[in-house]
Each structure stands twice: as structure tokens, then as C-alpha cells.
Design an enzyme around this catalytic site. Structure first.
Site, PDB file in Angstrom:
ATOM      1  N   GLU A 166      -7.789  14.636 -13.679  1.00  0.00           N
ATOM      2  CA  GLU A 166      -8.159  14.653 -12.257  1.00  0.00           C
ATOM      3  C   GLU A 166      -8.673  16.008 -11.799  1.00  0.00           C
ATOM      4  O   GLU A 166      -9.667  16.094 -11.077  1.00  0.00           O
ATOM      5  CB  GLU A 166      -6.980  14.197 -11.390  1.00  0.00           C
ATOM      6  CG  GLU A 166      -6.803  12.681 -11.319  1.00  0.00           C
ATOM      7  CD  GLU A 166      -6.198  12.078 -12.581  1.00  0.00           C
ATOM      8  OE1 GLU A 166      -5.683  12.847 -13.425  1.00  0.00           O
ATOM      9  OE2 GLU A 166      -6.240  10.840 -12.733  1.00  0.00           O
TER      10      GLU A 166
ATOM     11  N   HIS B 171       2.523   5.969  -5.883  1.00  0.00           N
ATOM     12  CA  HIS B 171       1.263   5.219  -5.756  1.00  0.00           C
ATOM     13  C   HIS B 171       1.113   4.599  -4.367  1.00  0.00           C
ATOM     14  O   HIS B 171       0.403   3.622  -4.208  1.00  0.00           O
ATOM     15  CB  HIS B 171       1.194   4.087  -6.789  1.00  0.00           C
ATOM     16  CG  HIS B 171       1.138   4.542  -8.220  1.00  0.00           C
ATOM     17  ND1 HIS B 171       2.187   5.150  -8.845  1.00  0.00           N
ATOM     18  CD2 HIS B 171       0.152   4.465  -9.145  1.00  0.00           C
ATOM     19  CE1 HIS B 171       1.860   5.414 -10.110  1.00  0.00           C
ATOM     20  NE2 HIS B 171       0.623   5.013 -10.314  1.00  0.00           N
TER      21      HIS B 171
END
Ligand SMILES: Cc1ncc(C[n+]2csc(CCOP(=O)(O)OP(=O)(O)O)c2C)c(N)n1
Ligand SMILES: [Mg+2]
Lengths: 333, 328
Positions: A60, A129
Site C-alpha cells: 500500500e 475492515h
């Protein structure tokens, strides 16, 4: 007008802008052949080829940084990050590079970088999440923060994002991808900084964004049956924020409730409330109410997950309090 | 006209002269800049490139117009070697509106996008993904531009190093990562921060062509970069070059660098890259001492003029600042 799903509206925006501007490209995990976890990029690989639609390794910080570098060098990258939670791995690139470059170069350098990602609860995907992290980006000068609640806004805002020159945190909601809505035909662009009155009303202003908009609209409909007229304002972009629309509405209704899915502490709702206090205080007939998530990570258990973020009864109760129809909440101890 | 004393395989006099001039210009900029700092004309961080001049000089001499560079917190040398305007650099250090960033950036943020300089960076390791991103943009545009990121031994232990180099590798980008191994991250010796001090081996681990070069030998750096750029332009990049070197002083102007062992410092100073560039120029072209001192005088005068210009320049006005701030 056609009825489209949120995810299809996003795809249309990408498709149209990729066709228009050869410097637009997309990178992310599983976005090419697989078409992305939410199918937003489905079909784009076939149409634009592997040069402009690329899968990345699970890196990322690297992919966000590479996107920022490409933007500085004049391309228009769209970096898709699976969950906003994972954007935390790339925060240096967002906060120290993308957001600051324009200032650090005395205004010469621009960073037309877009991070598309999604947040929020609803999938039973637990604490890492499910976050709503817009306040982190909202706090950083130099970033644009976009949170569409409808397919039409999703399309129009993404198209605008691809035609302006500042870094954009394009925050979708996992619960909205399959929702449907009418989208105008032809070129449809929604400029940043222009809120939308999702429902006109006269008794109370409710400000909500992202997945809190549809939830609030259901409450507004319920309350209409009780003779209460709720105005629902969706700022659509938190940065820049349509202060004028908010203040005008509050001046009209004299009451305001702000609904955010993110936890309360240090949130955007608190800042909007402070803006109303500073600039609209004399219009108010009641304290501004904030309905927000609890200040805890999101639990997995469904009942607990739901208890952690605003639900319809809580929104309704806050609206009624703002209208003095329920006893004011006792100050938290 | 044949060159006097031409050495077989030697680069052209033009290149040798450019390398010497650049290395010397960096030396003057840093030496004189430190004096300005001590006089209180410059505030904030100032990380001198003294001792490492051979690297930026050799690398940039091998690049072309249209290529890109990304730099570090120790970035003055990269800018100068890239051909930056000394006036605008000094003006930036003196926080003037005539500086590269109008005084908004300072030493660690000098950038010049128009010329492909993606900028210095205050975050160790951050220039690597930015450079890879520029290389990606160039690939998508179909350009044959090469992007070089200068980075450092300290940055090699940051996640961005492997993440970004790996992206460059899987996408065959025209990207050169120049790791300036000066053997210290502030006061931390390289041996303390990694078990494998040959940093080029990290590239090998992920299938990237990687080399080590003597960073104090500007010509060696030049030749290696030339080869690396050629490899990249053929679509066979990226390439990693580890250039081994040593600082001539502490980490920044206010770091006495007491932790640097005297013998080692003396060893590296005896292998001074600016002296080496001067010697190469003399040996390979037969240029006279007086021609060389004429160049040196010219460069010193250029710096003096830059200071004069900068001191006389205005700072950003309150109105201009307010107008700029409205963008946020
Ligand atoms: C991410 C980050 N961590 C720490 C620092 C503070 N810092 C600035 S320079 C430096 C040392 C860097 O050493 P190296 O990467 O070898 O570069 P050199 O100074 O030797 O050129 C440190 C720790 C920083 N600027 N950025
Ligand atoms: Mg070092």
C-alpha cells in the site's frame, strides 16, 4: 436519466475519463482481470489494456507513493485501496507527500492523485475492515475529501476529481455499491464544494454524508408522517465544505442535527457543529445535536456492530430532541 | 581537433569539464552555504553534500533532458548537478520569494517540476516511490525518459525501498535507484542497522540488475549510470546502483560528527571526489592549471552573485500568502 448501481456509476466515470484523457490510469489489488472486489473496474482492462489498468502486489505504501509520484510527474492516477483501513500503510505518502507538495513548491507543483477506497460498517468484517476514517483526511490541509452517497454523485464527483489538480481522498461506502439511483444521461459532473439538498424541509436541518444519507432519508420519511418536515443536506465533499448551504439551511430551520457513521471524538460532525456555532449561533433555537459512532473500534458481533454506529432510532430521537419533542439528553457523565 | 593527451576510452573534454565544474560548484555551494548559515542568514536544516559530490555529478552527467530525478534531505548536490539555477537555490535557502519554492519549501523541499526535478524530501525513503511513480507515468505516456531516485543507506531499511523497487521491477520501468551509502544514518553506523552492508544485494534479491561503485570516483559513477540508463531505455530496467562514499562532516551543519573515526574520515578525504574530478580533467585533456583556476573563479563569482541577488530579494508578502492560503 437511467437507473444505475453506485458501482456501475463509478465505472462509467472511470471509463469516460479514461477515454477522454490518456494519462488517466488505475492501479490496485485485483482490479485488472478480476475487476476489483466491488466490480468497479470490471471491463476496463479489456478496454484500456494492461498499461493503464494494473494489478499491484500488496504494497500500500508503495502503490500510493507511486500514484503520488506519477501525479507529480503529470499523469492522473487512480489508486484503488481495498479498505480505507489499509490506507493507513500509505499515510506518509498521503499526508507528507501528496497533501504538502503544492505548498512546499510554492504553488508550482500539483498532485492530481486520486485514492479511491471504501469504508464503513455493514459487512461483518470487523475492526480492521469497517472504519470510517474521513476525519483523518479532513484534518490534513491540502487534501480533498469526497464521500458520495448516491450513484449520480459518485459518478459526477469522480469525473470532477479526474479534472482537477489536487489530491483527492475518494471515500466510497461498502454498503452503497449495490444501491441504485437515477443518473443523468450524457456528461455529468459534480463540482467539489457544492452540497446537495437530498430532501427539502422546513422544521429541522439534518446533515449527513455517505451511508448515513439513505438512513437519514428513511427517518425523514417516517417523521413526515408525523408532520415533521426534515431537510436533509449531503455536503458530498467534506473538503471543500459547502458552508453556505449548511448555514442557509440552519438559518431557515433554526435547528440542526449532524449524523456521522465515524466515531464521535475529533470527528467531522464536531467541526461542522463548531462552524454552525461560530457563524449561525443566533439562528439556532436548539443546541446542535450530533449523532455519531461510539468511540470504540467496530466489533464483529452484528448486534454490537450496529450498536456502535448511528441507527434510525437514534437519528430519530436526536431530531425530536432538536425539536424539543423529547427531553434533552442528559449530559454524558 | 584532436585532444592533447587524450586517454584511450576517455570521455570527451566536454563531459570531463562538466563533471569537474559541477562537482566544484557543489563544493562551493555547500562550503559557502555553511558560512551563510553560521552568519544566521539561513535557518532550519542544512544537510551538506560535502564528500558525496561525485555521485550526483556522475549520475546527472549521464542523463538527458527530459529525464527525471527525485532527491533526498541531502539534496543540494542533486539539484546543482541537475542544472538548477544557483540564484534560485540560494534565494530559497534565504526564504525569499525569488527562490524555487518562493520560500515555502526551504532546503529539504527544493523541486523544479518543469525540468523533471521531483524535489528533495524531508522524509527518508519517500523519494523512492515518487521516482517510481514518475517512471510509471513516463511508461504510460510512451516516453523513453529515465527517472533516477537518489536515496541513502538509511532509507534502504525503510519499507518504501523494497515496495517501490519491486513495483519498478515487475513493471520494467525505466528507473535507476542510486543508493548513496555514506555509511551513516545521522550517527548510526551502517553495521548497526543491517547485517548485509553491501546494499546493492537487496536489488539482486528481487531480480533487479544491481551494482556497486566507488562514489568518490565521479567518472566511474558516470560510466555506470550511462550503462544503467542504456539498460533502462532498452526496456530492461530498473537498475540499482550502490555508490559507496563518506560524509566530510556531521549529519547537518550543527552536528560536529564526533562519532566519525578520524582515520576513516582522513582516508575518505584523501580520496576527495572534487580533487578526483579535477585530476581526471587534467590527466585526460591536458587542460592547464590556469584554465582550471579560471573555472573555479567563475564558479565562485556565480555563487557570490547568487547571494547578492538573494539578499536583495523580497520575501512573500502577507497578501500573496493570504491568496495562496485560500486554496486550502
Ligand atoms: C522517515 C524519517 N525518519 C527519520 C527522519 C530523521 N532523519 C533525517 S535524516 C536521517 C538519517 C538519514 O540517513 P541516510 O538515510 O543514510 O541519509 P544520509 O543522511 O546519510 O544522507 C534521519 C534519521 C526523517 N527525516 N524521516
Ligand atoms: Mg547515510
Amino acid at each position: 436519466m437511467r437507473e444505475l448501481m453506485y458501482r456501475d456509476a463509478l465505472r462509467e466515470a472511470l471509463d469516460e475519463e479514461m477515454a477522454r484523457d490518456p494519462t488517466v490510469f488505475i492501479i490496485g489489488e485485483g482490479i485488472a482481470e478480476r475487476g476489483g472486489s466491488y466490480k468497479v473496474t470490471e471491463g476496463l482492462l479489456a478496454k484500456y489494456g494492461p498499461g493503464r489498468v494494473r494489478d499491484t502486489p500488496i504494497a500500500e505504501a508503495g502503490m500510493i507513493g507511486v500514484g503520488v509520484g506519477a501525479a507529480i510527474a503529470g499523469a492522473r492516477p487512480v489508486v484503488e485501496i481495498l479498505y480505507v483501513d489499509f490506507a493507513m500503510l500509505g499515510m506518509d505518502m498521503i499526508v507528507n507527500q501528496a497533501a504538502k507538495f503544492r505548498l512546499m513548491t510554492g504553488g508550482e507543483g500539483r498532485v492530481p492523485f486520486i485514492m479511491r477506497t471504501q469504508g464503513g460498517t455493514g459487512g461483518g468484517v470487523a475492526a480492521q475492515h469497517s472504519q470510517s476514517l474521513e476525519a483523518l483526511f479532513y484534518h490534513i490541509p491540502g487534501l480533498r475529501v469526497v464521500m458520495p452517497s448516491t450513484p449520480a454523485d459518485a459518478k459526477g464527483l469522480l469525473k470532477h476529481a479526474l479534472r482537477q489538480d489536487d489530491p483527492v481522498m475518494f471515500l466510497e461506502h461498502k454498503h452503497l455499491y449495490m444501491t441504485k439511483g437515477m443518473v443523468p444521461d450524457g456528461e455529468h459532473i459534480v463540482e467539489f464544494g457544492k452540497g446537495d439538498i437530498k430532501r427539502a424541509g422546513s422544521d429541522v436541518t439534518v446533515i449527513a454524508w455517505s451511508n448515513m444519507v439513505p438512513r437519514t432519508l428513511v427517518v425523514a420519511e417516517d417523521l413526515a408522517a408525523e408532520g415533521i418536515s426534515v431537510e436533509v443536506i449531503d455536503p458530498r465533499t467534506l473538503v471543500p465544505l459547502d458552508r453556505a448551504m449548511i448555514l442557509n439551511s440552519v438559518a431557515k430551520t433554526r435547528r440542526c442535527v449532524i449524523v456521522q457513521e465515524a466515531n464521535r471524538r475529533g470527528g467531522v460532525a464536531s467541526d461542522i457543529s463548531s462552524i454552525i456555532m461560530e457563524e449561525g449561533f443566533w439562528h439556532l433555537d436548539a443546541p446542535v445535536e450530533i449523532v455519531a459512532g461510539l468511540d470504540i473500534p467496530i466489533p464483529f458481533n452484528l448486534a454490537l456492530e450496529q450498536a456502535s454506529v448511528p441507527q434510525k432510532p437514534g437519528i430519530k430521537a436526536a431530531i425530536r430532541r432538536a425539536l424539543h419533542l423529547e427531553p434533552a439528553a442528559l449530559a454524558a457523565e | 581537433m584532436g585532444e592533447p593527451n587524450a586517454v584511450a576510452n576517455a570521455p570527451s573534454r566536454e563531459i570531463l569539464e562538466k563533471i569537474f565544474r559541477t562537482a566544484y560548484k557543489i563544493r562551493v555551494f555547500e562550503t559557502e552555504g555553511i558560512k551563510l548559515y553560521r552568519q544566521g542568514l539561513i535557518r532550519g536544516y542544512f544537510h551538506p553534500y560535502l564528500g558525496q559530490e561525485g555521485i550526483a555529478t556522475g549520475v546527472c552527467a549521464a542523463l538527458k533532458d527530459g529525464d527525471y530525478i527525485a532527491s533526498t534531505h541531502r539534496g543540494h548536490g542533486h539539484c546543482i548537478a541537475w542544472g538548477a539555477d544557483i540564484k534560485k537555490m540560494v534565494a530559497e535557502l534565504l526564504q525569499k520569494e525569488t527562490g524555487y519554492c518562493k520560500g515555502y519549501g526551504g532546503s529539504m523541499h527544493i523541486a523544479d517540476i518543469k525540468t523533471g526535478n521531483l524535489g528533495a524530501n524531508g522524509i527518508v525513503g519517500a523519494g523512492i516511490p515518487l521516482g517510481v511513480g514518475a517512471a510509471l507515468a513516463n511508461q504510460i505516456r510512451g516516453s523513453d525518459a529515465v527517472t533516477v531516485t537518489f536515496t541513502s543507506d538509511g532509507a534502504s531499511n525503510n519499507g518504501t525501498f523494497m515496495e517501490s523497487l519491486n513495483l519498478a521491477a515487475i513493471w520494467d520501468l525505466k528507473f535507476i535507484l542510486v543508493v548513496e551509502n555514506n555509511q551513516y544514518a545521522v550517527s548510526t553506523k551502517i553495521e548497526e542497522s543491517t547485517r548485509e552492508t553491501d546494499l546493492y544485494k537487496r536489488g539482486l534479491a528481487i531480480g533487479v540488475e544491481s551494482h556497486q561503485v566507488d562514489g568518490n570516483d565521479p567518472l566511474a559513477v558516470y560510466r555506470m549510470t550511462q550503462a544503467a540508463a542504456e539498460t533502462c531505455r532498452k526496456g530492461k530496467g530498473p537498475v540499482l546502483i550502490e555508490a559507496v562514499t563518506y560524509r566530510h562532516m556531521g549529519h547537518h551543519v550543527n552536528d560536529p560528527g564526533k562519532y566519525m573515526p578520524e582515520e576513516k574520515l582522513a582516508h575518505y578525504k584523501s580520496r576527495d571526489p572534487v580533487d578526483r574530478a579535477r585530476a581526471d580533467l587534467k590527466d585526460m585533456t591536458g587542460i592547464t592549471d590556469s584554465e582550471i583556476s579560471a573555472m573555479e573563479t567563475e564558479i565562485a563569482a556565480e555563487f557570490a552573485a547568487a547571494v547578492e541577488f538573494s539578499v536583495a530579494s523580497p520575501e512573500v508578502s502577507a497578501e500573496s500568502f493570504a491568496a495562496f492560503a485560500a486554496n486550502y
